[in-house]
Design a protein around this motif. Structure first.
Motif, PDB file in Angstrom:
ATOM      1  N   GLY A  66       5.529  72.546 -35.146  1.00  0.00           N
ATOM      2  CA  GLY A  66       6.284  72.163 -33.960  1.00  0.00           C
ATOM      3  C   GLY A  66       5.548  71.151 -33.106  1.00  0.00           C
ATOM      4  O   GLY A  66       6.151  70.217 -32.562  1.00  0.00           O
ATOM      5  N   LEU A  67       4.229  71.310 -32.987  1.00  0.00           N
ATOM      6  CA  LEU A  67       3.433  70.370 -32.195  1.00  0.00           C
ATOM      7  C   LEU A  67       3.450  68.986 -32.820  1.00  0.00           C
ATOM      8  O   LEU A  67       3.637  67.976 -32.115  1.00  0.00           O
ATOM      9  N   VAL A  68       3.276  68.924 -34.142  1.00  0.00           N
ATOM     10  CA  VAL A  68       3.277  67.625 -34.834  1.00  0.00           C
ATOM     11  C   VAL A  68       4.640  66.953 -34.713  1.00  0.00           C
ATOM     12  O   VAL A  68       4.741  65.760 -34.379  1.00  0.00           O
ATOM     13  N   ILE A  69       5.698  67.714 -34.962  1.00  0.00           N
ATOM     14  CA  ILE A  69       7.049  67.153 -34.882  1.00  0.00           C
ATOM     15  C   ILE A  69       7.399  66.786 -33.444  1.00  0.00           C
ATOM     16  O   ILE A  69       8.046  65.767 -33.189  1.00  0.00           O
ATOM     17  N   GLY A  70       6.953  67.617 -32.496  1.00  0.00           N
ATOM     18  CA  GLY A  70       7.223  67.345 -31.093  1.00  0.00           C
ATOM     19  C   GLY A  70       6.610  66.049 -30.609  1.00  0.00           C
ATOM     20  O   GLY A  70       7.099  65.444 -29.647  1.00  0.00           O
ATOM     21  N   ILE A  71       5.536  65.602 -31.243  1.00  0.00           N
ATOM     22  CA  ILE A  71       4.913  64.328 -30.898  1.00  0.00           C
ATOM     23  C   ILE A  71       5.506  63.184 -31.717  1.00  0.00           C
ATOM     24  O   ILE A  71       5.852  62.124 -31.177  1.00  0.00           O
ATOM     25  N   ALA A  72       5.651  63.389 -33.023  1.00  0.00           N
ATOM     26  CA  ALA A  72       6.072  62.309 -33.918  1.00  0.00           C
ATOM     27  C   ALA A  72       7.516  61.870 -33.680  1.00  0.00           C
ATOM     28  O   ALA A  72       7.811  60.663 -33.668  1.00  0.00           O
TER      29      ALA A  72
ATOM     30  N   GLY B 236       3.514  63.503 -40.298  1.00  0.00           N
ATOM     31  CA  GLY B 236       3.407  63.314 -38.861  1.00  0.00           C
ATOM     32  C   GLY B 236       2.216  62.453 -38.482  1.00  0.00           C
ATOM     33  O   GLY B 236       2.317  61.558 -37.627  1.00  0.00           O
ATOM     34  N   ALA B 237       1.076  62.690 -39.113  1.00  0.00           N
ATOM     35  CA  ALA B 237      -0.117  61.885 -38.846  1.00  0.00           C
ATOM     36  C   ALA B 237       0.107  60.430 -39.242  1.00  0.00           C
ATOM     37  O   ALA B 237      -0.323  59.502 -38.533  1.00  0.00           O
TER      38      ALA B 237
ATOM     39  N   VAL C  81      16.252  63.070 -26.151  1.00  0.00           N
ATOM     40  CA  VAL C  81      16.103  63.733 -24.849  1.00  0.00           C
ATOM     41  C   VAL C  81      14.712  63.517 -24.238  1.00  0.00           C
ATOM     42  O   VAL C  81      14.607  63.190 -23.048  1.00  0.00           O
ATOM     43  N   PRO C  82      13.602  63.674 -25.007  1.00  0.00           N
ATOM     44  CA  PRO C  82      12.292  63.384 -24.412  1.00  0.00           C
ATOM     45  C   PRO C  82      12.158  61.934 -23.946  1.00  0.00           C
ATOM     46  O   PRO C  82      11.484  61.664 -22.939  1.00  0.00           O
ATOM     47  N   VAL C  83      12.792  61.008 -24.661  1.00  0.00           N
ATOM     48  CA  VAL C  83      12.738  59.601 -24.257  1.00  0.00           C
ATOM     49  C   VAL C  83      13.517  59.402 -22.957  1.00  0.00           C
ATOM     50  O   VAL C  83      13.088  58.659 -22.062  1.00  0.00           O
ATOM     51  N   ALA C  84      14.665  60.072 -22.845  1.00  0.00           N
ATOM     52  CA  ALA C  84      15.427  59.997 -21.596  1.00  0.00           C
ATOM     53  C   ALA C  84      14.601  60.526 -20.428  1.00  0.00           C
ATOM     54  O   ALA C  84      14.611  59.953 -19.334  1.00  0.00           O
TER      55      ALA C  84
ATOM     56  N   ALA D 116      13.080  58.308 -17.144  1.00  0.00           N
ATOM     57  CA  ALA D 116      13.401  58.703 -15.773  1.00  0.00           C
ATOM     58  C   ALA D 116      12.217  58.540 -14.833  1.00  0.00           C
ATOM     59  O   ALA D 116      12.396  58.376 -13.619  1.00  0.00           O
ATOM     60  N   VAL D 117      11.006  58.579 -15.374  1.00  0.00           N
ATOM     61  CA  VAL D 117       9.816  58.532 -14.505  1.00  0.00           C
ATOM     62  C   VAL D 117       8.827  57.428 -14.873  1.00  0.00           C
ATOM     63  O   VAL D 117       8.022  57.020 -14.036  1.00  0.00           O
ATOM     64  N   ALA D 118       8.859  56.947 -16.097  1.00  0.00           N
ATOM     65  CA  ALA D 118       7.865  55.963 -16.551  1.00  0.00           C
ATOM     66  C   ALA D 118       8.178  54.567 -16.002  1.00  0.00           C
ATOM     67  O   ALA D 118       9.338  54.230 -15.757  1.00  0.00           O
ATOM     68  N   ARG D 119       7.122  53.770 -15.851  1.00  0.00           N
ATOM     69  CA  ARG D 119       7.287  52.416 -15.330  1.00  0.00           C
ATOM     70  C   ARG D 119       6.818  51.360 -16.317  1.00  0.00           C
ATOM     71  O   ARG D 119       6.754  50.183 -15.968  1.00  0.00           O
ATOM     72  N   SER D 120       6.477  51.759 -17.521  1.00  0.00           N
ATOM     73  CA  SER D 120       6.035  50.801 -18.530  1.00  0.00           C
ATOM     74  C   SER D 120       6.292  51.384 -19.912  1.00  0.00           C
ATOM     75  O   SER D 120       6.601  52.574 -20.061  1.00  0.00           O
ATOM     76  N   TRP D 121       6.162  50.527 -20.911  1.00  0.00           N
ATOM     77  CA  TRP D 121       6.310  50.962 -22.302  1.00  0.00           C
ATOM     78  C   TRP D 121       5.290  52.036 -22.633  1.00  0.00           C
ATOM     79  O   TRP D 121       5.627  53.066 -23.216  1.00  0.00           O
ATOM     80  N   ARG D 122       4.044  51.813 -22.262  1.00  0.00           N
ATOM     81  CA  ARG D 122       2.978  52.755 -22.576  1.00  0.00           C
ATOM     82  C   ARG D 122       3.240  54.119 -21.913  1.00  0.00           C
ATOM     83  O   ARG D 122       3.082  55.158 -22.537  1.00  0.00           O
ATOM     84  N   GLN D 123       3.642  54.101 -20.653  1.00  0.00           N
ATOM     85  CA  GLN D 123       3.948  55.351 -19.964  1.00  0.00           C
ATOM     86  C   GLN D 123       5.125  56.064 -20.620  1.00  0.00           C
ATOM     87  O   GLN D 123       5.129  57.292 -20.737  1.00  0.00           O
ATOM     88  N   SER D 124       6.120  55.302 -21.064  1.00  0.00           N
ATOM     89  CA  SER D 124       7.282  55.904 -21.734  1.00  0.00           C
ATOM     90  C   SER D 124       6.856  56.644 -22.993  1.00  0.00           C
ATOM     91  O   SER D 124       7.314  57.762 -23.254  1.00  0.00           O
ATOM     92  N   VAL D 125       5.986  56.032 -23.768  1.00  0.00           N
ATOM     93  CA  VAL D 125       5.510  56.652 -25.006  1.00  0.00           C
ATOM     94  C   VAL D 125       4.739  57.933 -24.708  1.00  0.00           C
ATOM     95  O   VAL D 125       4.971  58.978 -25.325  1.00  0.00           O
ATOM     96  N   VAL D 126       3.824  57.853 -23.740  1.00  0.00           N
ATOM     97  CA  VAL D 126       2.982  59.012 -23.415  1.00  0.00           C
ATOM     98  C   VAL D 126       3.828  60.169 -22.872  1.00  0.00           C
ATOM     99  O   VAL D 126       3.680  61.318 -23.306  1.00  0.00           O
ATOM    100  N   VAL D 127       4.728  59.870 -21.943  1.00  0.00           N
ATOM    101  CA  VAL D 127       5.552  60.930 -21.343  1.00  0.00           C
ATOM    102  C   VAL D 127       6.510  61.531 -22.381  1.00  0.00           C
ATOM    103  O   VAL D 127       6.678  62.758 -22.435  1.00  0.00           O
ATOM    104  N   ALA D 128       7.120  60.695 -23.217  1.00  0.00           N
ATOM    105  CA  ALA D 128       8.048  61.203 -24.234  1.00  0.00           C
ATOM    106  C   ALA D 128       7.332  62.143 -25.200  1.00  0.00           C
ATOM    107  O   ALA D 128       7.851  63.220 -25.531  1.00  0.00           O
ATOM    108  N   CYS D 129       6.154  61.757 -25.653  1.00  0.00           N
ATOM    109  CA  CYS D 129       5.395  62.608 -26.573  1.00  0.00           C
ATOM    110  C   CYS D 129       4.949  63.893 -25.887  1.00  0.00           C
ATOM    111  O   CYS D 129       4.958  64.969 -26.502  1.00  0.00           O
ATOM    112  N   ALA D 130       4.559  63.787 -24.607  1.00  0.00           N
ATOM    113  CA  ALA D 130       4.138  64.979 -23.872  1.00  0.00           C
ATOM    114  C   ALA D 130       5.301  65.952 -23.701  1.00  0.00           C
ATOM    115  O   ALA D 130       5.152  67.167 -23.899  1.00  0.00           O
ATOM    116  N   VAL D 131       6.470  65.427 -23.357  1.00  0.00           N
ATOM    117  CA  VAL D 131       7.658  66.278 -23.208  1.00  0.00           C
ATOM    118  C   VAL D 131       8.013  66.928 -24.538  1.00  0.00           C
ATOM    119  O   VAL D 131       8.338  68.117 -24.604  1.00  0.00           O
ATOM    120  N   GLY D 132       7.947  66.148 -25.623  1.00  0.00           N
ATOM    121  CA  GLY D 132       8.262  66.694 -26.940  1.00  0.00           C
ATOM    122  C   GLY D 132       7.303  67.789 -27.354  1.00  0.00           C
ATOM    123  O   GLY D 132       7.724  68.842 -27.861  1.00  0.00           O
TER     124      GLY D 132
END
Length: 279
Positions: free
Chosen positions: A17-23, A138-139, A202-205, A209-225
């Protein structure tokens, strides 16, 4: 140590679940920004057709899902390149074909229980061999997205500008389509073909909602996932819920929470403007 960690099947489920939640959200950022949000649904249904074909032929259903996903992904890319102004139509056509094939082939499947397990996944039944495949794929997905971060950003932003910037868009798109298909294939086996699209968008959405850059979008989406996968599996263990559905509900809850927080922060920052807009 929590009770669920005493069980080997939950240890494997949490790792998968952790691997899929990030990938999955990592791939989803590019998919959403390319305005292909429904590609997860299209390839998820295509994977069901591959599963059914594999079971009918007496082959590994996961191999059938991978073959169907890869073929469908390249078909989407081919239609999208032929009709660049109608990228959403390419996804719709492949989704319709996948649903139709899955519906027809499911009537000939000798073991309906195995086929049904791919609808909502069976992450708690993942064995050591399947976990190794999930972690390996996933890796590879995470490494691919890290190494080609610049190229994926340009392709998602504007393919014409990407070509002017020296990006080989055809090669990058082909590689990304392959990675996307492999990601959805392994996710369909674990969290379910009907769930994987939600985990991709959904994690990307929530990130947008909160990210201000591409990099922040990636980090927040993976963290939410990642957080949603672990929280959903924990909730499913103690409340007796289906893991895939629990994971998606947690993701939706996080999205709503972030939207609420954003609304409150904006109102506190610009109270007069918000009151004027309300009128």
């Amino acid at each position: 140590m929590p009770e669920m960690l005493h069980y080997a099947f939950m240890q494997r489920a949490l790792a998968a679940g952790l691997v899929i939640g990030i990938a999955v959200p990592l791939v989803g950022v590019t998919v959403v920004l390319k305005r292909l949000s429904m590609i997860g649904d299209a390839l998820g249904h295509a994977s069901l057709a591959g599963v059914a074909a594999g079971l009918i032929a007496g082959l590994n259903p996961v191999a059938g899902a991978v073959a169907a996903c890869v073929t469908s992904a390249f078909c989407i890319e081919g239609i999208r390149r032929a009709m660049p102004a109608r990228a959403d139509l390419a996804v719709a056509v492949i989704m319709a074909a996948g649903i139709g094939l899955a519906g027809v082939l499911s009537g000939f499947v000798p073991n309906s229980a195995t086929f049904s397990s791919f609808l909502f996944g069976s992450i708690v039944t993942v064995g050591d061999a399947e976990l190794a495949v999930v972690v390996g794929v996933g890796a590879a997905v995470i490494l691919f997205c890290a190494l080609l971060a610049r190229e994926l950003f340009w392709v998602a932003l504007d393919e014409r500008a990407a070509r002017l910037a020296g990006v080989r868009t055809g090669l990058v798109n082909a590689a990304f389509v392959l990675v996307c298909a492999l990601t959805i294939s392994i996710a369909s086996r674990t969290v379910g073909s009907l769930i994987v699209s939600s985990m991709m968008t959904v994690p990307v959405a929530a990130a947008l909602a909160v990210a201000r850059s591409w990099r922040q979008s990636v980090v927040v989406a993976c963290a939410v996932g990642a957080v949603s996968s672990l929280a959903g599996l924990t909730l499913s263990f103690y409340a007796g819920l289906r893991p895939g559905g629990a994971i998606v509900l947690v993701e939706v809850g996080i999205l709503l929470l972030l939207l609420l927080v954003r609304g409150i922060m904006r109102r506190l920052a610009h109270p007069a403007r918000e009151d004027a807009a309300a009128r």
